[in-house]
Design an enzyme around this catalytic site. Sequence first.
Site, PDB file in Angstrom:
ATOM      1  N   LYS A   1       0.908  -1.337   0.050  1.00 27.40           N
ATOM      2  CA  LYS A   1       0.162   0.032   0.009  1.00 27.40           C
ATOM      3  C   LYS A   1       0.755   1.234   0.038  1.00 27.40           C
ATOM      4  O   LYS A   1       1.843   1.392   0.954  1.00 27.40           O
ATOM      5  CB  LYS A   1      -1.017   0.054   1.264  1.00 27.40           C
ATOM      6  CG  LYS A   1      -1.692   1.260   1.465  1.00 27.40           C
ATOM      7  CD  LYS A   1      -2.781   1.015   2.492  1.00 27.40           C
ATOM      8  CE  LYS A   1      -3.617   2.504   2.538  1.00 27.40           C
ATOM      9  NZ  LYS A   1      -4.647   2.208   3.543  1.00 27.40           N
TER      10      LYS A   1
ATOM     11  N   LYS B   1      -2.189  -1.596  -3.700  1.00 26.64           N
ATOM     12  CA  LYS B   1      -2.953  -0.241  -3.771  1.00 26.64           C
ATOM     13  C   LYS B   1      -2.410   0.944  -3.830  1.00 26.64           C
ATOM     14  O   LYS B   1      -1.319   0.975  -2.836  1.00 26.64           O
ATOM     15  CB  LYS B   1      -3.809  -0.472  -2.487  1.00 26.64           C
ATOM     16  CG  LYS B   1      -4.794   0.735  -2.214  1.00 26.64           C
ATOM     17  CD  LYS B   1      -5.348   0.660  -0.848  1.00 26.64           C
ATOM     18  CE  LYS B   1      -6.168   1.800  -0.465  1.00 26.64           C
ATOM     19  NZ  LYS B   1      -6.642   1.909   0.721  1.00 26.64           N
TER      20      LYS B   1
HETATM   21  C1  PBG Z   1      -6.904   3.601   5.520  1.00 27.72           C
HETATM   22  C2  PBG Z   1      -7.797   3.380   4.260  1.00 27.72           C
HETATM   23  C3  PBG Z   1      -7.481   4.371   3.290  1.00 27.72           C
HETATM   24  C4  PBG Z   1      -7.989   3.702   1.926  1.00 27.72           C
HETATM   25  C5  PBG Z   1      -8.600   2.542   2.444  1.00 27.72           C
HETATM   26  N1  PBG Z   1      -8.337   2.212   3.793  1.00 27.72           N
HETATM   27  C6  PBG Z   1      -7.126   5.651   3.240  1.00 27.72           C
HETATM   28  C7  PBG Z   1      -5.658   6.017   3.748  1.00 27.72           C
HETATM   29  O1  PBG Z   1      -4.586   5.213   3.848  1.00 27.72           O
HETATM   30  O2  PBG Z   1      -5.343   7.179   4.252  1.00 27.72           O
HETATM   31  C8  PBG Z   1      -8.400   4.227   0.730  1.00 27.72           C
HETATM   32  C9  PBG Z   1      -9.412   3.977  -0.144  1.00 27.72           C
HETATM   33  C10 PBG Z   1      -9.684   4.895  -1.359  1.00 27.72           C
HETATM   34  O3  PBG Z   1      -9.022   5.852  -1.486  1.00 27.72           O
HETATM   35  O4  PBG Z   1     -10.385   4.437  -1.940  1.00 27.72           O
HETATM   36  N2  PBG Z   1      -6.759   2.546   6.187  1.00 27.72           N
END
Ligand code: PBG
Length: 327
Positions: A198, A253
């Site tokens: 991520k 991601k």
């Molecule tokens: C945080 C989380 C995020 C997303 C899913 N879970 C955002 C972040 O890491 O700040 C983002 C999903 C998206 O942008 O569609 N646990």
Amino acid sequence: MTYQLPNRPRRLRSSNAIRALVEETRLTIDDFVLPVFVTEETKPSEISSMPGVFCWPVSGLGDQLRNWREMGIRAFALFPKIDPQKKDDQGSEILNRNALVYRASKSIKDLNLDILLIADLALDPYTNHGHDGVLNADGTVDNDRTVEILADTAVVCANAGFDWVAPSDMMDGRVGAIRKALDDSSFCNTGIISYSAKFASSYYGPFRSAINSSLDGKTLDKKTYQLCPSNFREAKRELVLDFEEGADVLMVKPAEPYLDVIRYASQNIDLPIAAYQVSGEYSRIMAADKLGWLNWENCALESLVGIKRAGADLIFSYFADRLAKRL
Ligand code: PBG
């Protein structure tokens, strides 16, 4: 005059019938997980930076899930929008068994819809600072204390009826700790879909404003735990670690800017690979459509088929319901 060409690749593109026969990658509705925002509010509200995507109250969720199920969508990931008054610096609401997402999952499970329900496992919807972990006195994120909370939360999720948990926090060692906590509570069949690679992406902005997880979603800095967008080798290491710790599915991601990582994972790790087409990937396509510059449907399908072609076995996408008819 006709050239004597040994190869005329265009022959394979000369009719709809032929093109359909030789199509190498085809999206199906079974590839998709639909992310669903859940709110304490009483009416559904459209997310302003994500036209067509709504925040659903628990009361209306059952009917909506039935609609989606009829469209063929069978996997859902729930994301809570927590009342600011319930947030604190520890994110303690996450362990409240009657918190929003747990009530939501119980009410959904009672419907027996034959679906997969995924809990996003992270503290950011619950903390008043918006980080995915609890903080040390100096403001840094405390890895091990956060992992302990996540492991306890996984058991709360399983008790509430979630089939899988999806840790999206990027703390070290959390997959192993979550696996152990679930097994110790006899939830050996609860799966872990791990956000393994991520990246610290600027494409999360619309999501953060949707769940109100930071006062200024564009500048919340998660670089001490999420990956640097330029680091491929480090992403490989994260994928391998989550494989070794016992994850069932590994996720990359965002999706489209990281097709190389998706490709690597699908060719080198013998687990299903998920890709998350995140909120900003959705919003940029919708925004360009709004301006009359792009056609959202065609661009969404092109982006998604590219993600699948790169090697994603399953795709989290906000387009899933809107494209269901074209799949
Ligand atoms: C945080 C989380 C995020 C997303 C899913 N879970 C955002 C972040 O890491 O700040 C983002 C999903 C998206 O942008 O569609 N646990």
